[in-house]
Design a protein around this motif. Structure first.
Motif, PDB file in Angstrom:
ATOM      1  N   LEU A  75     -62.064  31.258  -5.492  1.00 19.52           N
ATOM      2  CA  LEU A  75     -61.802  31.288  -6.928  1.00 19.52           C
ATOM      3  C   LEU A  75     -62.596  32.367  -7.658  1.00 19.52           C
ATOM      4  O   LEU A  75     -62.172  32.844  -8.710  1.00 19.52           O
ATOM      5  CB  LEU A  75     -62.118  29.925  -7.550  1.00 19.52           C
ATOM      6  N   ALA A  76     -63.730  32.760  -7.096  1.00 21.24           N
ATOM      7  CA  ALA A  76     -64.596  33.708  -7.804  1.00 21.24           C
ATOM      8  C   ALA A  76     -64.321  35.160  -7.443  1.00 21.24           C
ATOM      9  O   ALA A  76     -64.090  35.987  -8.342  1.00 21.24           O
ATOM     10  CB  ALA A  76     -66.068  33.374  -7.544  1.00 21.24           C
ATOM     11  N   ILE A  77     -64.316  35.480  -6.158  1.00 20.66           N
ATOM     12  CA  ILE A  77     -64.336  36.906  -5.812  1.00 20.66           C
ATOM     13  C   ILE A  77     -63.383  37.308  -4.698  1.00 20.66           C
ATOM     14  O   ILE A  77     -63.301  38.494  -4.363  1.00 20.66           O
ATOM     15  CB  ILE A  77     -65.757  37.350  -5.412  1.00 20.66           C
ATOM     16  N   ASP A  78     -62.668  36.364  -4.080  1.00 21.54           N
ATOM     17  CA  ASP A  78     -61.859  36.714  -2.918  1.00 21.54           C
ATOM     18  C   ASP A  78     -60.724  37.660  -3.299  1.00 21.54           C
ATOM     19  O   ASP A  78     -59.899  37.341  -4.161  1.00 21.54           O
ATOM     20  CB  ASP A  78     -61.288  35.451  -2.280  1.00 21.54           C
ATOM     21  N   ALA A  79     -60.655  38.811  -2.636  1.00 20.99           N
ATOM     22  CA  ALA A  79     -59.628  39.804  -2.936  1.00 20.99           C
ATOM     23  C   ALA A  79     -58.232  39.318  -2.569  1.00 20.99           C
ATOM     24  O   ALA A  79     -57.234  39.815  -3.109  1.00 20.99           O
ATOM     25  CB  ALA A  79     -59.937  41.105  -2.190  1.00 20.99           C
ATOM     26  N   LYS A  80     -58.129  38.338  -1.652  1.00 19.55           N
ATOM     27  CA  LYS A  80     -56.818  37.830  -1.243  1.00 19.55           C
ATOM     28  C   LYS A  80     -56.221  36.862  -2.264  1.00 19.55           C
ATOM     29  O   LYS A  80     -55.035  36.548  -2.183  1.00 19.55           O
ATOM     30  CB  LYS A  80     -56.934  37.123   0.114  1.00 19.55           C
ATOM     31  N   ASN A  81     -57.030  36.391  -3.187  1.00 18.52           N
ATOM     32  CA  ASN A  81     -56.548  35.491  -4.234  1.00 18.52           C
ATOM     33  C   ASN A  81     -56.260  36.311  -5.489  1.00 18.52           C
ATOM     34  O   ASN A  81     -57.188  36.760  -6.167  1.00 18.52           O
ATOM     35  CB  ASN A  81     -57.597  34.416  -4.536  1.00 18.52           C
ATOM     36  N   PRO A  82     -54.982  36.508  -5.839  1.00 19.34           N
ATOM     37  CA  PRO A  82     -54.671  37.346  -7.010  1.00 19.34           C
ATOM     38  C   PRO A  82     -55.195  36.781  -8.318  1.00 19.34           C
ATOM     39  O   PRO A  82     -55.309  37.515  -9.303  1.00 19.34           O
ATOM     40  CB  PRO A  82     -53.137  37.399  -7.001  1.00 19.34           C
ATOM     41  N   SER A  83     -55.528  35.487  -8.330  1.00 16.66           N
ATOM     42  CA  SER A  83     -56.032  34.870  -9.553  1.00 16.66           C
ATOM     43  C   SER A  83     -57.518  34.550  -9.485  1.00 16.66           C
ATOM     44  O   SER A  83     -58.010  33.727 -10.261  1.00 16.66           O
ATOM     45  CB  SER A  83     -55.248  33.586  -9.863  1.00 16.66           C
ATOM     46  N   SER A  84     -58.255  35.172  -8.558  1.00 17.77           N
ATOM     47  CA  SER A  84     -59.708  35.005  -8.558  1.00 17.77           C
ATOM     48  C   SER A  84     -60.283  35.634  -9.824  1.00 17.77           C
ATOM     49  O   SER A  84     -59.646  36.485 -10.462  1.00 17.77           O
ATOM     50  CB  SER A  84     -60.334  35.650  -7.323  1.00 17.77           C
ATOM     51  N   ILE A  85     -61.476  35.224 -10.194  1.00 19.27           N
ATOM     52  CA  ILE A  85     -62.104  35.799 -11.382  1.00 19.27           C
ATOM     53  C   ILE A  85     -62.202  37.312 -11.273  1.00 19.27           C
ATOM     54  O   ILE A  85     -61.869  38.038 -12.211  1.00 19.27           O
ATOM     55  CB  ILE A  85     -63.505  35.183 -11.595  1.00 19.27           C
ATOM     56  N   ALA A  86     -62.632  37.802 -10.112  1.00 19.91           N
ATOM     57  CA  ALA A  86     -62.773  39.250  -9.928  1.00 19.91           C
ATOM     58  C   ALA A  86     -61.439  39.959 -10.089  1.00 19.91           C
ATOM     59  O   ALA A  86     -61.348  41.004 -10.748  1.00 19.91           O
ATOM     60  CB  ALA A  86     -63.372  39.548  -8.552  1.00 19.91           C
ATOM     61  N   ASN A  87     -60.369  39.399  -9.507  1.00 18.29           N
ATOM     62  CA  ASN A  87     -59.058  40.036  -9.615  1.00 18.29           C
ATOM     63  C   ASN A  87     -58.482  39.920 -11.022  1.00 18.29           C
ATOM     64  O   ASN A  87     -57.758  40.812 -11.483  1.00 18.29           O
ATOM     65  CB  ASN A  87     -58.097  39.444  -8.596  1.00 18.29           C
ATOM     66  N   CYS A  88     -58.776  38.828 -11.719  1.00 18.59           N
ATOM     67  CA  CYS A  88     -58.325  38.701 -13.110  1.00 18.59           C
ATOM     68  C   CYS A  88     -58.977  39.765 -13.986  1.00 18.59           C
ATOM     69  O   CYS A  88     -58.318  40.378 -14.841  1.00 18.59           O
ATOM     70  CB  CYS A  88     -58.648  37.311 -13.654  1.00 18.59           C
ATOM     71  N   ILE A  89     -60.274  39.982 -13.788  1.00 18.96           N
ATOM     72  CA  ILE A  89     -60.976  41.016 -14.558  1.00 18.96           C
ATOM     73  C   ILE A  89     -60.426  42.390 -14.222  1.00 18.96           C
ATOM     74  O   ILE A  89     -60.209  43.236 -15.105  1.00 18.96           O
ATOM     75  CB  ILE A  89     -62.488  40.930 -14.286  1.00 18.96           C
ATOM     76  N   GLU A  90     -60.160  42.633 -12.946  1.00 17.73           N
ATOM     77  CA  GLU A  90     -59.565  43.902 -12.519  1.00 17.73           C
ATOM     78  C   GLU A  90     -58.198  44.105 -13.162  1.00 17.73           C
ATOM     79  O   GLU A  90     -57.889  45.188 -13.686  1.00 17.73           O
ATOM     80  CB  GLU A  90     -59.438  43.924 -11.002  1.00 17.73           C
ATOM     81  N   ALA A  91     -57.356  43.055 -13.145  1.00 19.88           N
ATOM     82  CA  ALA A  91     -56.008  43.163 -13.696  1.00 19.88           C
ATOM     83  C   ALA A  91     -56.039  43.325 -15.208  1.00 19.88           C
ATOM     84  O   ALA A  91     -55.239  44.087 -15.780  1.00 19.88           O
ATOM     85  CB  ALA A  91     -55.193  41.929 -13.312  1.00 19.88           C
ATOM     86  N   ALA A  92     -56.939  42.606 -15.898  1.00 22.06           N
ATOM     87  CA  ALA A  92     -57.050  42.744 -17.350  1.00 22.06           C
ATOM     88  C   ALA A  92     -57.451  44.161 -17.723  1.00 22.06           C
ATOM     89  O   ALA A  92     -56.873  44.771 -18.640  1.00 22.06           O
ATOM     90  CB  ALA A  92     -58.073  41.744 -17.898  1.00 22.06           C
ATOM     91  N   ARG A  93     -58.417  44.707 -17.008  1.00 25.41           N
ATOM     92  CA  ARG A  93     -58.864  46.069 -17.296  1.00 25.41           C
ATOM     93  C   ARG A  93     -57.767  47.095 -16.993  1.00 25.41           C
ATOM     94  O   ARG A  93     -57.573  48.050 -17.741  1.00 25.41           O
ATOM     95  CB  ARG A  93     -60.119  46.363 -16.488  1.00 25.41           C
ATOM     96  N   SER A  94     -57.034  46.892 -15.896  1.00 26.10           N
ATOM     97  CA  SER A  94     -55.947  47.792 -15.544  1.00 26.10           C
ATOM     98  C   SER A  94     -54.857  47.795 -16.615  1.00 26.10           C
ATOM     99  O   SER A  94     -54.350  48.851 -17.011  1.00 26.10           O
ATOM    100  CB  SER A  94     -55.355  47.391 -14.187  1.00 26.10           C
TER     101      SER A  94
END
Length: 313
Positions: A75-94
């Motif tokens: 849930l926090a940082i796994d790159a394989k989870n598109p809805s992890s916190i890290a991926n959400c921040i990446e997607a929001a910034r993109s």
């Protein structure tokens, strides 16, 4: 407004809100897991959180069993989870970068600084001694972005699509959190100290424990917890408050674009009207789980109709 601009603004709002919601849910799970240890069940809260966030199917595809460590990382940082916190921040910034000129300086700095700091924190974010601080940081950054948008953005269609994404994501999160805990509200597990702790945890996850006390002036009761999170218009994260905003924002977007309306406007109006006229006694009598399942499905349908009508044109 171009549909691709609207799409980026809408998803920027959704992903930012999703990151904050995940952090809230994980904070509560950490607290409740401590109670679970005394009951001999340390994993139940993490299973519940996977269900509440809609992340269980992806997790099960990658992991043979549910463990706190695996769920936290997923849930926090796994790159394989598109809805992890890290991926959400990446997607929001993109998405924000794609429409940089539509954002205020404060909004872009909130997004970009969060993204840069996330990249520095990711390596140690899920360490046991660092996780609570990381989750506090995520919540603070989400509040910073929402505050920057509320305080600095023109109230035009750009603002409306950001706000629409935030409100729809928030409505979906509240419904899923309630559904994950529905047995503590209207099932056989709704009595006793464990149920009481579950009600507290549920309210804490949406920052509503003090609001409950302010509105009802009584000890926690499952019926009133459900009433607050579903039907009270004063609570910003209640289903009624969120769907009222979604309905209003879609109306303003329609008015600014010549009055053109579609199925998304009808669905939003029906959801708002249904919640406005509902009574908690009727909801509980008909089954809280069934009601929330319908709301989650309706949110999915509404999101698809918004995308078809405005974002993929």
């Amino acid at each position: 407004m171009l549909s691709r601009t609207a799409d980026s603004l809408y998803w920027m709002g959704r992903y930012t809100e999703r990151a904050g919601n995940l952090a809230r849910g994980m904070q509560v799970a950490l607290r409740m897991a401590g109670l679970g240890e005394s009951l001999g069940d340390t994993d139940n809260e993490w299973r519940s959180l996977l269900v509440a966030t809609g992340a269980e199917p992806g997790f099960r595809a990658e992991h043979a069993e549910v463990t706190p460590e695996a769920v936290i990382r997923w849930l926090a940082i796994d790159a394989k989870n598109p809805s992890s916190i890290a991926n959400c921040i990446e997607a929001a910034r993109s998405n924000g970068r794609a429409v940089r000129t539509a954002l205020t300086v404060d909004m872009w700095e909130a997004l970009n600084d969060t993204w840069r700091e996330m990249r520095l924190l990711a390596g140690t974010a899920t360490d046991a001694d660092r996780l609570p601080g990381f989750l506090d940081w995520v919540r603070a950054r989400t509040l910073l972005f929402n505050g920057a948008a509320a305080d600095t953005m023109l109230r035009d269609d750009g603002w409306r699509f950001v706000h629409l994404g935030v409100m729809l994501e928030r409505a979906d999160n509240t419904a899923r959190l309630l559904d994950a805990k529905h047995t503590a509200l209207d099932g056989p597990e709704s009595e006793g100290a464990v149920a009481y702790a579950q009600w507290q945890a549920l309210l804490r996850s949406v920052s509503a424990l003090r609001s409950y006390q302010w509105v009802y002036h009584t000890r926690l009761q499952p019926k009133l917890v459900a009433d607050l999170l579903i039907l009270r218009p004063e609570l910003p994260r209640s289903l009624l408050a969120c769907h009222r905003k979604v309905d209003q924002v879609l109306d303003r977007i329609a008015e600014s674009s010549g009055g053109r309306r579609g199925a998304c406007h009808r669905l939003a109006s029906e959801a708002h009207a249904g919640l406005r006229e509902a009574r908690i006694e009727d909801i509980l009598a008909g089954g809280l789980h069934d009601f929330l399942t319908r709301m989650i499905d309706r949110n999915l349908d509404l999101g698809r109709e918004i995308a078809d009508f405005y974002l993929h044109a």
